[in-house]
Motif scaffolding. Sequence first.
Motif, mmCIF file in Angstrom:
data_model
loop_
_atom_site.group_PDB
_atom_site.id
_atom_site.type_symbol
_atom_site.label_atom_id
_atom_site.label_comp_id
_atom_site.label_asym_id
_atom_site.label_seq_id
_atom_site.Cartn_x
_atom_site.Cartn_y
_atom_site.Cartn_z
ATOM 1 N N LEU A 30 50.506 35.470 46.379
ATOM 2 C CA LEU A 30 51.334 35.209 45.226
ATOM 3 C C LEU A 30 51.084 36.330 44.264
ATOM 4 C CD1 LEU A 30 52.839 33.391 43.177
ATOM 5 C CD2 LEU A 30 50.605 32.849 42.414
ATOM 6 N N VAL A 31 52.059 36.960 43.719
ATOM 7 C CA VAL A 31 51.812 38.068 42.839
ATOM 8 C C VAL A 31 52.143 37.624 41.444
ATOM 9 C CG1 VAL A 31 52.509 40.312 42.195
ATOM 10 C CG2 VAL A 31 52.179 39.739 44.531
ATOM 11 N N LEU A 88 42.715 37.926 32.291
ATOM 12 C CA LEU A 88 42.970 38.606 33.559
ATOM 13 C C LEU A 88 43.417 37.575 34.584
ATOM 14 C CD1 LEU A 88 40.661 41.242 35.249
ATOM 15 C CD2 LEU A 88 41.733 39.440 36.576
ATOM 16 N N PHE A 89 44.611 37.771 35.131
ATOM 17 C CA PHE A 89 45.091 36.965 36.249
ATOM 18 C C PHE A 89 44.859 37.743 37.542
ATOM 19 C CE2 PHE A 89 48.016 35.088 32.981
ATOM 20 C CZ PHE A 89 47.514 33.792 33.045
ATOM 21 N N HIS A 90 44.038 37.188 38.423
ATOM 22 C CA HIS A 90 43.799 37.798 39.734
ATOM 23 C C HIS A 90 44.594 37.012 40.765
ATOM 24 C CE1 HIS A 90 40.916 38.428 43.354
ATOM 25 N NE2 HIS A 90 41.955 39.243 43.432
ATOM 26 N N VAL A 91 45.602 37.639 41.323
ATOM 27 C CA VAL A 91 46.556 36.954 42.191
ATOM 28 C C VAL A 91 46.342 37.392 43.632
ATOM 29 C CG1 VAL A 91 48.976 36.429 42.537
ATOM 30 C CG2 VAL A 91 48.165 37.022 40.258
ATOM 31 N N ALA A 92 45.940 36.462 44.483
ATOM 32 C CA ALA A 92 45.591 36.833 45.858
ATOM 33 C C ALA A 92 45.427 35.593 46.713
ATOM 34 C CB ALA A 92 44.291 37.644 45.876
ATOM 35 N N ASP A 93 45.320 35.814 48.011
ATOM 36 C CA ASP A 93 44.984 34.714 48.919
ATOM 37 C C ASP A 93 43.876 35.090 49.876
ATOM 38 O OD1 ASP A 93 46.129 36.419 50.721
ATOM 39 O OD2 ASP A 93 47.461 34.939 51.617
ATOM 40 N N ALA A 94 43.259 36.257 49.678
ATOM 41 C CA ALA A 94 42.238 36.728 50.617
ATOM 42 C C ALA A 94 41.001 37.183 49.858
ATOM 43 C CB ALA A 94 42.792 37.877 51.454
ATOM 44 N N PRO A 132 42.032 33.180 38.219
ATOM 45 C CA PRO A 132 42.534 33.512 39.552
ATOM 46 C C PRO A 132 43.745 32.638 39.896
ATOM 47 C CG PRO A 132 40.174 33.008 39.565
ATOM 48 C CD PRO A 132 40.711 32.542 38.266
ATOM 49 N N VAL A 133 44.644 33.189 40.679
ATOM 50 C CA VAL A 133 45.816 32.459 41.162
ATOM 51 C C VAL A 133 45.791 32.535 42.689
ATOM 52 C CG1 VAL A 133 48.319 32.225 41.101
ATOM 53 C CG2 VAL A 133 47.109 33.091 39.085
ATOM 54 N N GLY A 134 45.499 31.410 43.323
ATOM 55 C CA GLY A 134 45.399 31.371 44.771
ATOM 56 C C GLY A 134 46.731 31.047 45.406
ATOM 57 N N ALA A 135 47.168 31.908 46.317
ATOM 58 C CA ALA A 135 48.439 31.720 47.005
ATOM 59 C C ALA A 135 48.231 30.914 48.285
ATOM 60 C CB ALA A 135 49.065 33.073 47.319
ATOM 61 N N SER A 136 49.317 30.704 49.021
ATOM 62 C CA SER A 136 49.222 29.924 50.250
ATOM 63 C C SER A 136 48.302 30.623 51.245
ATOM 64 C CB SER A 136 50.614 29.732 50.860
ATOM 65 O OG SER A 136 51.242 30.976 51.069
ATOM 66 N N GLY A 137 47.539 29.826 51.986
ATOM 67 C CA GLY A 137 46.605 30.388 52.934
ATOM 68 C C GLY A 137 45.349 30.950 52.300
ATOM 69 N N VAL A 138 45.024 30.518 51.077
ATOM 70 C CA VAL A 138 43.937 31.146 50.342
ATOM 71 C C VAL A 138 42.604 31.034 51.077
ATOM 72 C CG1 VAL A 138 43.339 29.128 48.930
ATOM 73 C CG2 VAL A 138 43.000 31.414 48.014
ATOM 74 N N GLY A 139 42.347 29.971 51.770
ATOM 75 C CA GLY A 139 41.142 29.852 52.578
ATOM 76 C C GLY A 139 39.890 29.572 51.761
ATOM 77 N N LEU A 162 48.712 27.621 43.942
ATOM 78 C CA LEU A 162 50.068 27.175 44.269
ATOM 79 C C LEU A 162 50.019 25.890 45.083
ATOM 80 C CD1 LEU A 162 52.109 30.361 45.185
ATOM 81 C CD2 LEU A 162 51.959 29.159 43.025
ATOM 82 N N THR A 163 51.063 25.094 44.948
ATOM 83 C CA THR A 163 51.179 23.853 45.721
ATOM 84 C C THR A 163 52.481 23.871 46.526
ATOM 85 O OG1 THR A 163 52.410 22.585 44.063
ATOM 86 C CG2 THR A 163 50.000 22.668 43.823
ATOM 87 N N ASP A 164 52.602 22.915 47.428
ATOM 88 C CA ASP A 164 53.772 22.832 48.294
ATOM 89 C C ASP A 164 54.985 22.201 47.612
ATOM 90 O OD1 ASP A 164 52.629 24.015 50.500
ATOM 91 O OD2 ASP A 164 51.942 22.127 51.370
ATOM 92 N N ASP A 165 54.824 21.732 46.378
ATOM 93 C CA ASP A 165 55.900 20.978 45.738
ATOM 94 C C ASP A 165 57.177 21.788 45.561
ATOM 95 O OD1 ASP A 165 54.394 18.338 44.554
ATOM 96 O OD2 ASP A 165 53.094 20.083 44.570
#
Length: 404
Positions: free
Chosen positions: A5-6, A280-286, A312-319, A340-343
């Motif tokens: 997610l950016v 600071l928004f850190h946007v990532a999933d890895a 931090p902003v965790g995207a899908s598949g963040v693990g 992020l959520t699936d909604d």
Amino acid sequence: MRTILVGLLLLSGCGMSAREDFPGFPGGTGGDGSGPGPGAGSGLQPGQLTAGDYDDNKNFERMQSSLDQVFAPLVDKGSLPVAERIIATVTDGARRPLSDARLAITSGGAVLVSLPTGSDGRVLLFPTLDVFAGRSDLGVTISTAAGTRSFPIPTGTTWTFAVPDATAALPTALDLAFVVDATGSMGDELEYLKTEMRDITQRIAAQSPGVSLRYALIVYRDQGDPYVVRSFPFDSLASFEANLGQQSADGGGDYPEAAELAMTAALELGWRSGNVARVLFHVADAPPHDDKYAPFLAAAKAAHARGIRIFPVGASGVGLAAEYLMRLSAFVTLGRYIFLTDDSGIGNPHEPPHIPCYQVQHLNDLLVREVTSELAGSYLAAPPADILHTVGNYDNGVCRDAGA
């Protein structure tokens, strides 16, 4: 990296083009990550993505339990000593929070650690991390525009200091940085970022008259890509949008990315000192690679020392690994973990966070609220109309046990 997610943007899985998740979009990205995104002018509307947030400082015991259990396999790869935590609040004589006061822990007259308060007057102290555990002859000094006062070291884990000759004032400036994983899956979904960012920045400006606003951007990939970290220091909104518009996604390949280099670079963006909200928004999933947890967390420790709050902003598949590091970076800097959520029904399924309660909102509303809370000096809870639904036993940000 599997997904990203950016800023406010959902990114699909690693190595997948945006066309696979968003079949109506034209596609293709440049290998060097420069040049306008191919989806420009797609007419996307803001407010489509959904997210929750979580404050580990409000749920301190649960965070310690997670570190001991859920995240235990990851702690040996890199950690911070946060089992002991003190929340210190500095106020003026009228008990209003003092922004930009400097709290120092001293021993025998020598300063061991010196930290700035946020707009809410708070600062976190970790005795081991901040190197005063076990020291004798400890004291506290509070420095404000009115001068410096000395206080005896309090007992307990909640400290409050009143400075009668100081006058509280909210921040007059905001430095807002986005650190964005820009590996291959980003594609045309960059248009979500542009759309959401335009909405967010306009709303922040409208709600913050008289505040000096600056924006910075870091995009990053991994070793072996045409670039690893690309930095755009603080500047105007127009410059930020122009720089953002030139980015595209490519590279990566494996799951971990060079997050530690990006977070280290974020410390050099030119943050202002003084009465400034630093977000600071850190946007990532890895996560970073296994041997890079320590430098990633060192950057979080440095942000803690400089009063930069990480969201931090965790995207899908963040693990699990990415969630661990993101939550720990938010925890030590008085930020919140956003995910992020699936909604929304957009993109791939989102990895459920290891969090027992949260409220689901639209991502743009949530991020605006995080920033305006930093300017307001206290957390602005979501109004009922903004809450799409609630997960778990949520009580003003605290997760209660069932029946409590």
